[in-house]
Design an enzyme around this catalytic site. Structure first.
Site, PDB file in Angstrom:
ATOM      1  N   TRP A  57      -9.519   1.873  12.080  1.00 24.90           N
ATOM      2  CA  TRP A  57      -8.427   1.048  11.568  1.00 24.90           C
ATOM      3  C   TRP A  57      -7.529   0.589  12.716  1.00 24.90           C
ATOM      4  O   TRP A  57      -7.042  -0.536  12.731  1.00 24.90           O
ATOM      5  CB  TRP A  57      -7.631   1.859  10.545  1.00 24.90           C
ATOM      6  CG  TRP A  57      -6.554   1.118   9.832  1.00 24.90           C
ATOM      7  CD1 TRP A  57      -6.508  -0.221   9.564  1.00 24.90           C
ATOM      8  CD2 TRP A  57      -5.364   1.666   9.268  1.00 24.90           C
ATOM      9  NE1 TRP A  57      -5.372  -0.547   8.872  1.00 24.90           N
ATOM     10  CE2 TRP A  57      -4.651   0.594   8.676  1.00 24.90           C
ATOM     11  CE3 TRP A  57      -4.834   2.953   9.191  1.00 24.90           C
ATOM     12  CZ2 TRP A  57      -3.431   0.783   8.033  1.00 24.90           C
ATOM     13  CZ3 TRP A  57      -3.620   3.140   8.540  1.00 24.90           C
ATOM     14  CH2 TRP A  57      -2.928   2.066   7.976  1.00 24.90           C
ATOM     15  N   ASP A  87     -12.070   3.329   2.682  1.00 26.59           N
ATOM     16  CA  ASP A  87     -10.982   3.897   3.497  1.00 26.59           C
ATOM     17  C   ASP A  87     -10.160   4.897   2.695  1.00 26.59           C
ATOM     18  O   ASP A  87      -8.930   4.888   2.731  1.00 26.59           O
ATOM     19  CB  ASP A  87     -10.054   2.784   4.013  1.00 26.59           C
ATOM     20  CG  ASP A  87     -10.795   1.698   4.772  1.00 26.59           C
ATOM     21  OD1 ASP A  87     -11.868   1.984   5.327  1.00 26.59           O
ATOM     22  OD2 ASP A  87     -10.299   0.554   4.811  1.00 26.59           O
ATOM     23  N   THR A 145       0.839  -1.198   0.000  1.00 29.29           N
ATOM     24  CA  THR A 145       0.000   0.000   0.000  1.00 29.29           C
ATOM     25  C   THR A 145       0.874   1.248   0.000  1.00 29.29           C
ATOM     26  O   THR A 145       0.634   2.200  -0.752  1.00 29.29           O
ATOM     27  CB  THR A 145      -0.930   0.012   1.224  1.00 29.29           C
ATOM     28  OG1 THR A 145      -1.751  -1.155   1.210  1.00 29.29           O
ATOM     29  CG2 THR A 145      -1.823   1.239   1.225  1.00 29.29           C
ATOM     30  N   ASP A 167      -8.230   3.381  -0.632  1.00 28.67           N
ATOM     31  CA  ASP A 167      -6.990   3.974  -0.099  1.00 28.67           C
ATOM     32  C   ASP A 167      -6.433   5.070  -1.002  1.00 28.67           C
ATOM     33  O   ASP A 167      -5.238   5.107  -1.299  1.00 28.67           O
ATOM     34  CB  ASP A 167      -5.920   2.902   0.126  1.00 28.67           C
ATOM     35  CG  ASP A 167      -6.255   1.974   1.287  1.00 28.67           C
ATOM     36  OD1 ASP A 167      -7.351   2.117   1.862  1.00 28.67           O
ATOM     37  OD2 ASP A 167      -5.433   1.108   1.616  1.00 28.67           O
ATOM     38  N   ARG A 222     -14.247   4.306   9.993  1.00 29.06           N
ATOM     39  CA  ARG A 222     -14.218   3.082  10.795  1.00 29.06           C
ATOM     40  C   ARG A 222     -12.844   2.980  11.444  1.00 29.06           C
ATOM     41  O   ARG A 222     -11.853   3.536  10.929  1.00 29.06           O
ATOM     42  CB  ARG A 222     -14.528   1.848   9.947  1.00 29.06           C
ATOM     43  CG  ARG A 222     -13.557   1.562   8.804  1.00 29.06           C
ATOM     44  CD  ARG A 222     -13.910   0.257   8.115  1.00 29.06           C
ATOM     45  NE  ARG A 222     -12.999  -0.047   7.013  1.00 29.06           N
ATOM     46  CZ  ARG A 222     -12.868  -1.263   6.483  1.00 29.06           C
ATOM     47  NH1 ARG A 222     -13.573  -2.278   6.960  1.00 29.06           N
ATOM     48  NH2 ARG A 222     -12.027  -1.468   5.471  1.00 29.06           N
TER      49      ARG A 222
END
EC number: 3.1.1.11
Length: 540
Positions: free
Chosen positions: A446, A376, A302, A355, A444
């Protein structure tokens, strides 16, 4: 110039620092005190055992007489262990032949190198030997970044579905626990002294900002040092080529302006450590576009999937679009990743799916930006404020829900979080026709201490009435320890009547409570944004 040569130039000063620290480690202690007398101090930390264990093995220290001296000892210990971890990771990479593990190790070496730099910066800032050159708030920011780096390294293995092989390499250093101890002790000093995050000189600048940098920050107009143009009418045809030239400067305290003419630039940018004070100026987010297509399913972590990765201090981008076009089926695919302290993004567009924007660490400010994504799509562990921005959830994969934020605070003492102020949350054009069939949440958890606030923002009906989501359906992870809050929002989905009833969720009623997440207080913006030419509102 090939990629390896560029990396070697970019990391030269970092390598010199690490080699110097490796050589000097046996000389960092002084002949006073003994390990048994330190136990009382270590017992005051969240992780007494690694604290005691370190000082048993390094018994030549001077016993602290006050908490500020103990803080210096803790930071020295953490830096020693960080250097050791970096050394172990570097040695492991020499014998690694697995492509995926090589990718993870490359991230980790970079991240641990930055951790050493953040700890050294903290030590120089708080040590009485050098004279105080930072506030306790500054130190807390840099320590927060140091800890975030270790977590990012650890998670790289799971991105590429390989066993977690980095943790065993660095496990005996106990680096994360030692940094957490630093955060707790510095946090106690920060609270006890009521240390103002905006502390500086009479003109509002932080004490660690040099005179030359102050003049730089006061410049209202800028001239381009280099011009990038696809048609060959500038100095370079690629943005990275101009950034590499900037990285070869002997002195990086002056602003280096790169004007990027309109065009679509298909490349991946890296503004590396020590390549400070870069300013990218485009012709507008619709006209100057930097695009890439890296993704986790394409073999990148990522962290390394970012179309643009920013690490150098004081970075500014204006009038540019950062895109990751990998698409929703490719999983995590970052358009922009920033680890740049005191970075600014003005009138930029950040476009992706899962992301999209990795606000990785440090203090960041986004003004009048457009941010598109699905899952996210604003995530990380920076202290960041989004002001007057437009946030646009897109159409996700079938069966997916949209989640705007996934904040990554792992330690209660980290001064990090996401603040969305005076912004607009509306569906992107591709989601609007089917908005009723897709659930969208504002965030949310993480990580255990995830912190996100939404202040005076227009929330369209795209957002579910419950507002927030657990990490997975039925999960209770972080629901008691997170901090999610809303304050005076407007719009069809702004009512808190049907919001989640978690212990960690708050509806703020007092301006004094909400103002803790303003530009002025949360990121000390009044100390570094004035004179940048970027508009901002310091209070709510």
């Amino acid at each position: 110039m090939n990629i390896m040569m560029v990396q070697n130039i970019s990391f030269l000063s970092l390598h010199l620092l690490l080699i110097l620290l490796l050589c000097l480690r046996p000389l960092t202690t002084v002949a006073d005190g003994n390990s048994t007398n330190i136990d009382g101090w270590c017992d005051k930390t969240p992780y007494p055992y690694p604290c005691k264990r370190y000082f048993i093995k390094h018994s030549g220290f001077r016993l602290p007489t006050q908490i500020s001296e103990f803080r210096v000892l803790l930071v020295e210990a953490a830096m020693d262990r960080a250097v050791s971890a970096w050394d172990k990771l570097t040695n492991s990479s020499k014998n690694c032949t697995d492509f995926k593990k090589q990718a993870v190790l490359a991230d980790c070496i970079n991240l641990y190198g930055d951790t050493v730099m953040q700890l050294n910066r903290t030590l120089q800032g708080v040590s009485s030997k050098t004279g105080r050159r930072c506030t306790d708030f500054d130190a807390q920011t840099w320590l927060s970044t140091a800890l975030t780096n270790t977590e990012t390294c650890r998670r790289g293995s799971s991105d590429l579905n390989v066993s977690d092989f980095t943790t065993p390499i660095v496990s005996n250093t106990k680096i994360s626990h030692l940094i957490s101890n630093c955060l707790a002790v510095n946090g106690a000093l920060l609270t006890a002294g009521k240390n103002d995050s905006t502390t500086g000189d009479s003109k509002g600048f932080p004490t660690w900002v040099s005179r030359k940098e102050r003049r730089l920050l006061q410049l209202q107009s800028v001239r381009a040092n280099l011009v990038v143009a696809k048609d060959g009418s500038g100095h370079f045809k690629t943005v990275q080529a101009a950034i590499d030239v900037a990285g070869r400067r002997k002195v990086t305290s002056g602003r280096f302006v790169i004007y990027v003419k309109r065009g679509i630039y298909q490349e991946n940018l890296n503004v590396r450590l020590n390549n400070d004070n870069i300013m990218l100026v485009g012709d507008g987010m619709r006209y100057t576009i930097i695009t890439g297509g890296r993704s986790v399913k394409g073999g990148y972590t990522t962290y390394s999937s970012a179309t643009a990765g920013i690490e150098g201090l004081h970075f500014i981008a204006k009038g540019i679009a950062f895109q990751n076009t990998a698409g929703p089926a490719k999983g995590q695919a970052v358009a922009l990743r920033s680890s740049s302290d005191l970075s600014i993004f003005y009138r930029c567009s950040i476009e992706g799916y899962q992301d999209t924007l990795m606000v990785h660490s440090q203090r960041q400010f986004y003004r009048e930006c457009y941010i598109y994504g699905t899952v996210d799509f604003i995530f990380g562990n920076a202290a960041v404020v989004f002001q007057n921005c437009i946030i646009l959830p897109r159409l996700p994969l079938k069966g997916q829900a949209n989640v705007i934020t996934a904040q990554g605070r792992t330690d209660l003492f980290q001064n990090t979080g996401i603040s969305i102020h005076n912004s607009i949350i509306i569906p992107a054009p591709d989601l609007k026709p089917v908005v009723r069939s897709v659930k969208t949440y504002m965030g949310r958890p993480w990580m255990m201490y995830s912190r996100t606030v939404v202040l005076k923002t227009y929330i369209d009906s795209v957002v579910s009435p419950v507002g927030w989501s657990p990490w997975t359906k039925g999960s209770t992870y972080g629901l008691d320890t997170l901090f999610y809050a809303e304050y005076k929002n407007i719009g069809p989905a702004s009512s808190t009547r049907w919001r989640v009833r978690w212990k960690g969720f708050h509806v703020l009623s007092k301006a004094s409570d909400a103002s803790a997440f303003s530009v002025g207080k949360f990121i000390a913006g009044t100390a570094w944004l004035p004179g940048s030419g970027i508009p901002f509102t310091s209070e709510l």
